[in-house]
Design an enzyme around this catalytic site. Structure first.
Site, PDB file in Angstrom:
ATOM      1  N   ASP A  86       7.259  54.996 -11.533  1.00 24.60           N
ATOM      2  CA  ASP A  86       7.857  54.584 -12.804  1.00 24.60           C
ATOM      3  C   ASP A  86       7.565  55.575 -13.928  1.00 24.60           C
ATOM      4  O   ASP A  86       6.647  56.380 -13.844  1.00 24.60           O
ATOM      5  CB  ASP A  86       7.350  53.190 -13.204  1.00 24.60           C
TER       6      ASP A  86
ATOM      7  N   GLU B 108       2.921  51.631 -12.834  1.00 26.60           N
ATOM      8  CA  GLU B 108       1.605  52.180 -13.239  1.00 26.60           C
ATOM      9  C   GLU B 108       1.493  52.148 -14.753  1.00 26.60           C
ATOM     10  O   GLU B 108       0.452  51.793 -15.304  1.00 26.60           O
ATOM     11  CB  GLU B 108       1.459  53.612 -12.713  1.00 26.60           C
TER      12      GLU B 108
HETATM   13 ZN    ZN Z   1       1.196  58.838 -14.855  1.00 25.44          ZN
HETATM   14 CA    CA Z   2       1.596  57.929 -17.958  1.00 24.81          CA
END
Ligand code: ZN
Ligand code: CA
Length: 375
Positions: free
Chosen positions: A79, A140
């Site tokens: 992401d 993340e």
């Molecule tokens: Zn990263």
């Molecule tokens: Ca980042």
């Protein structure tokens, strides 16, 4: 040697795919195809369902040629932060940027591309290797929610290499802080501000006393705290009875994180009470810290792999969290590697072309170094 032309094309291909946090479906499918084409045993978990995303974490397993050799994990996240729709990468003078309207997405497609090209080359050249697991995580950004929800029972490696740091290849992150999040409500007592202020307790003033007594900012070299937001109150003729505050604390040392957390909870509770109010403090752990030591095999292999390529090695700490916080907690000692991404989370984000290639060479070099190690 990796195939530079192929890697550059693949990096461009990957960054052009829109893949906001929790909307990784398209990029996950493309990455799964690539991993399958390399001969990996590919699967995806149900993290997407759990976190309200369109895709889960993508796993690939590549059985080794050397039984008994170290089993290793490579990981990067799929992401990107916003704005990441319609990224147009531009290469000029050895530096890759966006066209200025979006981020570039080297965070973390540089990591993804390095793992894909590095392993593809290892497999093409049939280099000796131990078992290799690849995990491309979702979500993340904004809280490590992909790695947080993956099933630790799926992890097969003795050690992990997370390609997700700024800094040139050769920078090795061996320690990162844990973080706690605070939701604080300070209560006072409402009253008419003009007619009977003495009957009220102003929650804004109570919160002010608590904040003035609070240790925040840099606490020590590995501990920080910050107030994020304060809101509350209404008309000036009403004594405010409620203020809401958000805050965080971080430390690379678990005891210090616990102590700072205790200090913040107690300060709000005792100061509010002393001023006739009350504080309700909710603490939520975001993630645990990790600390690797120089003599651990994962750090030794990172160092040897970088030195074999002639890259300058530096062992560093960071102030931010990454998926490595979870992999370490799950029992896979994992270091975070610099891949050259710069000015991340801004439209000025860039990466040097050379760092892209070096990161893939580093993946190959880690495979070589770990194939020689016995578990
Ligand atoms: Zn990263
Ligand atoms: Ca980042």
């Amino acid at each position: 040697m990796i195939n530079r032309e192929r890697m550059l094309a693949e990096f461009f291909e990957l960054v052009k795919i829109t893949c906001s946090t929790r909307k990784e479906r398209e990029v996950a499918d493309i990455i799964k195809e690539k991993l399958a084409a390399m001969g990996g045993q590919v699967s995806e978990d149900n993290t997407g369902d759990i976190i309200g995303g369109t895709a889960g974490n993508v796993f690939a397993y590549f059985p080794g040629t050397n039984p008994g050799a170290l089993r290793i994990l490579f990981s990067a996240h799929m992401d990107s932060v916003e704005p990441c729709a319609g990224i147009q990468p531009v290469l000029a003078n050895g530096v890759i940027t966006s066209d200025g309207d979006t981020i570039l997405g080297a965070d973390d497609k540089a990591g993804v591309a390095a793992i894909l090209e590095g392993l593809r080359t290892v497999i093409e050249q049939d280099l000796p290797r131990g078992d290799i697991q690849v995990i491309f995580t979702v979500a993340e950004e904004g809280g490590l929610n992909g790695s947080k929800h993956l099933d630790p029972a799926r992890l097969t490696a003795d050690m992990g290499f997370i390609l997700d740091s700024s800094g040139a290849p050769g920078k090795i992150i061996i320690t990162a802080p844990g973080q706690n999040q605070f939701s604080i409500t300070v209560y006072g007592k409402t009253a008419h501000a003009g007619i009977a202020p003495e009957e009220g307790v102003n929650a804004i003033v109570v919160a002010g006393h608590a904040l003035a007594a609070l240790q925040q900012g840099r606490i020590d070299f590995e501990t920080t705290a910050n107030i994020g937001r304060i809101s509350g109150g209404g008309a000036t003729n009403i004594v405010t009875d409620k203020v809401e505050i958000t805050a965080e604390a971080r430390s690379r040392n678990p005891e210090k994180l616990a102590a700072q957390t205790k200090h913040m909870v107690e300060t709000f509770e005792t100061v509010a009470a002393a001023h006739g109010g009350r504080a309700d403090v909710q603490v939520k752990k975001s993630y645990d810290p990790f600390v690797l030591h120089e003599d651990m095999p994962v750090v030794r292999i990172c160092r040897q792999a970088a030195e074999a390529l002639g890259l300058p090695v530096s062992l560093e700490g960071t102030g931010g969290g990454s998926d490595a916080n979870y992999f370490n907690r799950y029992g896979v000692p994992s270091a975070v590697l610099g891949v050259g991404m710069s000015k991340v989370h801004t439209n000025d984000e860039y990466i040097k072309e050379e760092h892209l290639y070096q990161s893939a060479e580093l993946v190959m070099s880690i495979v070589r170094q770990s194939a020689a190690g016995r578990r």
